[in-house]
Design a protein around this motif. Structure first.
Motif, short mmCIF file in Angstrom:
data_model
loop_
_atom_site.label_atom_id
_atom_site.label_comp_id
_atom_site.label_asym_id
_atom_site.label_seq_id
_atom_site.Cartn_x
_atom_site.Cartn_y
_atom_site.Cartn_z
N ASN A 23 -1.79 3.94 1.12
CA ASN A 23 -3.20 3.98 0.75
C ASN A 23 -3.44 5.19 -0.15
O ASN A 23 -2.57 5.55 -0.93
CB ASN A 23 -4.10 3.97 1.99
CG ASN A 23 -4.00 2.67 2.76
OD1 ASN A 23 -3.69 1.63 2.20
ND2 ASN A 23 -4.24 2.73 4.05
N LYS A 24 -4.58 5.82 -0.02
CA LYS A 24 -4.85 6.94 -0.93
C LYS A 24 -4.35 8.28 -0.37
O LYS A 24 -3.72 9.05 -1.08
CB LYS A 24 -6.34 7.01 -1.24
CG LYS A 24 -6.65 7.95 -2.37
CD LYS A 24 -8.03 7.72 -2.93
CE LYS A 24 -8.21 8.61 -4.16
NZ LYS A 24 -9.43 8.32 -4.85
N PHE A 25 -4.61 8.53 0.91
CA PHE A 25 -4.25 9.83 1.49
C PHE A 25 -3.51 9.74 2.81
O PHE A 25 -3.31 10.76 3.48
CB PHE A 25 -5.52 10.67 1.71
CG PHE A 25 -6.28 10.95 0.45
CD1 PHE A 25 -5.77 11.81 -0.51
CD2 PHE A 25 -7.50 10.35 0.22
CE1 PHE A 25 -6.47 12.06 -1.67
CE2 PHE A 25 -8.23 10.60 -0.93
CZ PHE A 25 -7.70 11.47 -1.89
N ARG A 57 2.98 4.13 -1.37
CA ARG A 57 3.12 4.78 -2.67
C ARG A 57 4.47 5.47 -2.80
O ARG A 57 5.11 5.42 -3.85
CB ARG A 57 2.01 5.82 -2.88
CG ARG A 57 0.62 5.24 -2.91
CD ARG A 57 -0.44 6.29 -3.23
NE ARG A 57 -0.12 7.66 -2.87
CZ ARG A 57 -0.43 8.26 -1.72
NH1 ARG A 57 -1.06 7.59 -0.79
NH2 ARG A 57 -0.12 9.52 -1.50
N SER A 101 0.81 -1.22 0.00
CA SER A 101 0.00 0.00 0.00
C SER A 101 0.85 1.28 0.00
O SER A 101 0.32 2.37 -0.18
CB SER A 101 -0.93 0.02 1.22
OG SER A 101 -0.19 0.23 2.41
#
Length: 137
Positions: A104-106, A80, A78
């Motif tokens: 993850n995303k944020f 990035r 996860s």
């Protein structure tokens, strides 16, 4: 399992020592034994927490531990990106020379492993898609 200890910087430890020393001396001078006992216990807990920060990599999971109060596990897949930072925000990092891990995303988390290159290398060995971002100027 590979374990990386957190670096410990003077920017974290010196203020803690100064604050506890001032209160400790004040408690001794004023014969406030209850405060003295409280400060000794609190300082022992603070130093234990500072020196117990570790980052453990086992398989595809990175576990971040800070004393007995903080434990976070995240999937290396996860992650990035990783970038160096000196962000002073509260984090499971005992040094101000830190790495910001974006996952993850944020989500982000700040860490400060002693051997940053090996730490990043191990994470990238598990997930070669992790991007290393140069330090902002």
């Amino acid at each position: 399992m590979i374990t990386y200890k957190s670096a410990v910087s003077a920017g974290i430890i010196v203020p803690v020592i100064i604050i506890f020393s001032i209160v400790l001396i004040t408690a001794v001078i004023s014969h406030t034994w209850g405060l003295l006992a409280f400060i000794l216990l609190t300082s022992a807990f603070a130093f234990y927490t500072i020196f117990s920060v570790v980052y453990q990599l086992e398989g595809d999971e990175l576990t971040i531990r800070c004393g007995i109060l903080f434990k976070r596990t995240l999937s290396v897949q996860s992650i990035r990106s990783i970038r160096p930072t000196r962000n002073p925000l509260s984090a499971p990092a005992a040094s101000l020379d830190r790495l910001e891990i974006a996952f993850n995303k944020f989500d982000t988390i700040l860490v400060s492993p002693k051997d940053k290159e090996a730490f990043i290398g191990q994470l990238r060995a598990v997930n070669p898609n992790i991007e290393y971002l140069e330090k902002r100027r």
